[in-house]
Design an enzyme around this catalytic site. Structure first.
Site, mmCIF file in Angstrom:
data_model
loop_
_atom_site.group_PDB
_atom_site.id
_atom_site.type_symbol
_atom_site.label_atom_id
_atom_site.label_comp_id
_atom_site.label_asym_id
_atom_site.label_seq_id
_atom_site.Cartn_x
_atom_site.Cartn_y
_atom_site.Cartn_z
ATOM 1 C CE LYS A 112 -3.938 1.906 2.643
ATOM 2 N NZ LYS A 112 -4.911 1.593 3.719
ATOM 3 C CB SER A 119 -8.181 3.403 2.809
ATOM 4 O OG SER A 119 -7.409 2.734 3.800
ATOM 5 C CB SER A 125 -8.666 0.426 5.556
ATOM 6 O OG SER A 125 -9.341 1.650 5.548
#
Lengths: 470, 475
Positions: A60, A135, A159
């Site tokens: 990420k 996310s 997330s």
């Protein structure tokens, strides 16, 4: 899959180059990466052996990588090249992992849609008209589309676990303190967890094996020994006590999801598990989302005060230092972020703290107390990860005050309030799109979580699911 | 109207630790800008604080020396504000649970001894250093993250003298503990003064003003005296005192307005989520306390008992820690404390001042000073002769060698002195007559003559004694 790859040393190079090329191709369709990294250089300096020897992975984009752009999905960091590696990057590299991408994410990890990244939304590999969820959406898409067998995510509300549900993969948020957060661009420190996506429970076990452990640079990381997750994996459900999250089950409005979940519970019972329904106080359930928003926004507004354009990041012009800071922050953040900072700041004002921030923390404790009651009796709390499959990209129809939204779509935050291990596993498909089931277990009892996950994987047969991107 | 001032002082003190409060970067002073920093000090995204236990230990020492109650559960909080010298946009401090509460220190002023209460001591991190140039601002992050303790007094002081004595007493205590360099001119000790005045007998306090940037202890006194005068004049002219932050300008000796305070700034304090509360082990604390260095008050007592020095001498010696330590080194080779003290405070100090040196920078050897004093005590040289060789002594030379080289050795040969005395008496019959007539000063004259005849080398004590006996024989 990871184990087989790591053993297949001969094909390491080809495998990583293939993964990189696939990522490049899919980028046009999915927009799931912010930076793609040609692995040639890493392949030359690959250490011998390791749990991830020659295994391509994605991170990420809030995971700091020395010398490689790390933006956290935000315009203000769109030129930020870290001077140091996150602890987990060091660990993964030691295990021979090859980083091929920095994945898309909601700006500063705030959001559940992956629509707010400064490079645009990432798209769901099962249906590119739909969201990946957020996310950690880019990471989820890269695993679901078969580019990499493992991608790092972070989870402050859900997330990792929500996009895992929308993308039909395993999404693990281990216990708070199990994986070091050093070098992860934060959202809300008391709720932030580092976790990951895989396509099987075995891979989830190996990944945690590689990532877990004490790091002296993260004082909240645990000294607890890291068990041999894969060696301990056992899907025998005899004697396992499972609590269905009653409030969530009752609030489900989608009959297909309801039925799918009921079938799964029945199958677990048939395998010898004792399945009951456990109810939390309904008031506390409805308080979960506001409690979460307050704590998260308050901590976030403080955590991101370093993003001022002075030492790093995009610096806007100004006649004084103060003006530079104001201009950089005004232009550097999206509207959602600015809104959250205002709310967080408001909650921290001295005159508001008692009725907002401190009150939220009290409510958080009450919710965790209820969870403790439940996990005092049961090995695991279980519920669908969502009412529906991934929403369409243009779906703005959600009523944020309905029970459905307040409870069904946000119950997984209980894993962040408590810090207990929680994971989403694929449960089934609707309209050709996946939907997951979520389990939450006792602190540092990832072993039980993986065992129940394994049983579910065996029941559904959803292992190594890969989406054919159209 | 008569006014009374109420003064409280906040002191920030850099702790002398190897590394920073929350990072592994080295602490330094005077190093090249931005060479003693790491990603944590620069507030890079993703960094996390890690508590420096060496700093906690030093804070515990300071708390113990100043009689504060130590909180064994160490917690930190965030103080949120935007400023270009604050890399993270917040400072990690101890707002809600300071490491120590409720202590005191004794001060000595012309009015005697007084107890000044200390409200709290808390740990925090320093900010970066700013250099404002005309067109730009330079930032040096070497200082960012340096461990600090803030010592907050109760408003127990009434005038500049007391405030000065308080700061000096704190400085001495922290210096003796070795927890800080406490150099105000280098900024390792910083002093903010809160002061208000009110008519004598009034039940309410006046409006508080804060004076910042006071860079020496004597300026603490000057700033306060100026401020008392300034506020008094405003009140006497019927004016109103505003709540202000002021700074002291040591060139003009005045305090200057920096900003007016419109209510308090909201720093949005909240507990630091990345540092779980740390429960300190009781034995660890006890161990630190048991191994603390000698404090000034303890040393004073010891000097009075061991060496029998006067309070005045003790205070001067202790006031200069290095001198006091040198004194003890000299005392390893002699028992004559009084003379060692006299020599250090007069001739040695005088020489140091004249040459712009300190006791640690000179080549003076403790044993040599002891030797010199022994030579005087044994009558080998006169005090006057000793003073003549101070330069050599300060350059590290052995007084015995110097005396020999310069032929300064005192004559203590009874026979030789005897013969000189007889010679002088023979030459000065009038003086003997004067002595007979009861004029005692005649002896002084005769001693002088003998000394002159010996070229100053005769032992004056012996000359005196032999001379008196010889005169008596001639009468």
């Amino acid at each position: 899959m990871i184990q087989e790859m790591a053993k297949d040393v001969v094909n390491a190079k080809e495998r990583c180059m293939d993964a990189y090329e696939k990522a490049v191709t899919l980028q046009e369709k999915l927009n799931d990466a912010i930076t793609l990294i040609d692995p040639s250089e890493q392949l030359e300096t690959l250490p011998e052996g390791g749990l991830f020897h020659g295994v391509p992975i994605a991170l990420k984009d809030n995971v700091n990588t020395k010398g490689i752009l790390t933006t956290a999905g935000s315009r203000i960091l769109s030129n930020y090249v870290p001077v140091y590696d996150a602890e987990i990057v060091t660990k993964l590299k030691k295990e021979g992992a090859v980083i091929i991408a920095k994945a898309s994410m909601d700006e500063l990890a705030m959001g559940g849609t992956n629509l707010t990244c400064f490079t645009g939304p990432s798209l769901n590999p099962w249906d590119t008209n739909r969201m990946t969820g957020g996310s950690s959406g880019g990471s989820a898409a890269m695993v679901a589309s078969g580019v990499v067998p493992m991608a790092i995510g972070s989870d402050t509300g859900d997330s990792i676990r929500k996009p895992a549900s929308f993308c039909g993969i395993v999404g693990v948020k281990p216990t708070y303190g199990r994986i070091s957060r050093y070098g992860i661009i934060p959202y809300a420190s008391s709720l932030d967890h580092v976790g990951y996506f895989t396509r099987s429970i075995e891979d989830a076990c190996i990944s945690l094996q590689a990532l877990a452990g004490r790091d002296d640079r993260d004082m909240t990381s645990s000294f607890k020994e890291v068990p041999d997750y894969l060696g301990l994996l056992n899907s025998d459900m005899n004697g396992k006590k499972i609590a269905i999250f009653g409030n969530v089950q009752d609030a489900l409005t989608n009959p297909e999801t309801k039925e799918m979940f009921a079938k799964l519970m029945h199958a677990l019972e048939e395998r010898g598990a004792k399945v009951d329904v456990f109810y939390f106080s309904e008031e506390l359930m409805k308080a979960m989302l506001p409690t979460y928003y307050l704590i998260a926004n308050c901590e976030a507004t403080s955590n991101h005060s370093n993003l001022d354009g002075i030492r790093f990041g995009v610096r806007e012009k100004g006649d004084s230092m103060e003006e530079i800071m104001i201009n950089s922050r005004t232009k550097g953040f999206g509207p959602l972020i600015r809104k959250r900072f205002v709310i967080g700041s408001y909650g921290l004002f001295e005159e508001n703290q008692d009725k907002l921030f401190r009150k939220a923390q009290k409510v958080r404790r009450l919710i965790v107390n209820e969870l403790n009651k439940c996990l005092g009796e049961y090995d695991c709390l279980i519920a669908p990860a969502s009412n529906d499959i991934a929403p369409l990209l243009n779906d703005t129809s959600r009523d944020q005050l309905s029970d459905g939204y307040l409870i069904v779509e946000n119950h997984m935050v209980i894993g962040n309030f408590s810090g207990y291990p929680s994971m989403t596993v694929p449960m089934g498909f609707e309209e050709g799109c996946p939907i997951g089931v979520n389990l939450t277990c006792k602190a540092f009892d990832e072993v039980t979580m993986f065992n129940i996950g394994k049983a579910i994987e065996e029941i559904t047969g959803y292992k190594d699911l890969t989406a054919e991107v159209k | 109207m008569e006014y009374v001032a109420t003064i409280g002082i906040e002191i920030h003190c850099e702790l002398k630790t190897n590394t920073k409060m929350f990072s592994g970067a080295p602490c330094s002073f005077g190093r090249k800008a931005n060479t003693c920093t790491n990603e944590i000090d620069l507030g890079e995204p993703g960094t996390m604080p890690c508590v420096n236990m060496e700093a906690v230990a030093k804070a515990i020492e300071a708390c113990t020396a100043l009689h504060l109650t130590i909180d064994p559960l160490v917690k930190f909080d965030r103080k949120n504000y935007y400023y270009s010298d604050l890399p993270k946009g917040f400072q990690i401090t101890q707002q809600f649970h300071p490491i120590g509460r409720d202590g005191y220190i004794m001060i000595h002023t012309s009015e005697g001894e007084k107890k000044i209460r200390i409200n709290r001591i808390h740990m925090e991190e320093d900010t970066a250093k700013q250099f404002h140039l005309t067109s730009k601002t330079l930032l040096d992050y070497n200082r960012a993250g340096t461990p600090l303790i803030e010592i907050v007094s109760e408003p127990d002081m009434k005038n500049g003298e007391e405030a000065q004595a308080y700061v000096e007493a704190l400085r001495q205590t922290l210096l003796y503990l070795g927890v800080s360099d406490v150099k105000m001119e280098e900024g390792s000790m910083r002093c903010d003064v809160n002061i208000s005045i009110a008519p004598v007998g009034s039940n309410t306090l006046g409006t508080k003003n804060e004076i910042k940037n006071i860079n020496s202890i004597s300026n603490v006194g000057k700033a306060i005296e100026y401020e008392i005068k300034r506020q008094k004049e405003i009140l006497e002219e019927g004016g109103v005192i505003h709540q202000e932050t002021r700074r002291f300008d040591d060139k003009t000796g005045e305090t200057i307005l920096m900003r007016r305070k419109e209510g308090n700034v909201d720093y949005k304090f909240f507990p630091e989520p990345n540092i779980f509360p740390i429960r300190l082990d009781e034995n660890w604390i006890k161990d630190i306390q048991a191994n603390m260095k000698e404090l000034p008050e303890e040393r004073k007592e010891r000097y009075a008992k061991e060496y029998g020095l006067s309070d005045h001498d003790i205070n001067i010696l202790i006031g200069n820690k290095e001198m006091s330590e040198f004194f003890e080194e000299v005392m390893k080779s002699t028992k004559d404390a009084k003379n060692v003290c006299n020599w250090l405070l007069s001739d040695v100090s005088g020489w140091l001042n004249k040459h712009g040196e300190t006791i640690t920078t000179t080549k003076l050897e403790p044993q040599n000073l002891a030797k010199l004093i022994a030579m005087i005590d044994d009558g080998k040289i006169s005090t006057k002769q000793a003073k003549e060789i101070v330069d050599d002594l300060m350059e590290g030379k052995d007084p015995e060698v110097v005396v020999k080289e310069k032929g300064l050795e005192q004559v203590s040969d009874t026979g030789l002195i005897e013969s000189l005395v007889q010679k002088v008496l023979d030459e000065n019959p009038q003086a003997i007559e004067d002595f007979k007539a009861g004029k005692d000063r005649a002896v002084g004259f005769l001693v002088g003559q003998v000394m002159k005849a010996s070229k100053g080398q005769a032992n004056p004590g012996m000359v005196n004694e032999i001379l008196r006996n010889a005169i008596k024989e001639r009468i």
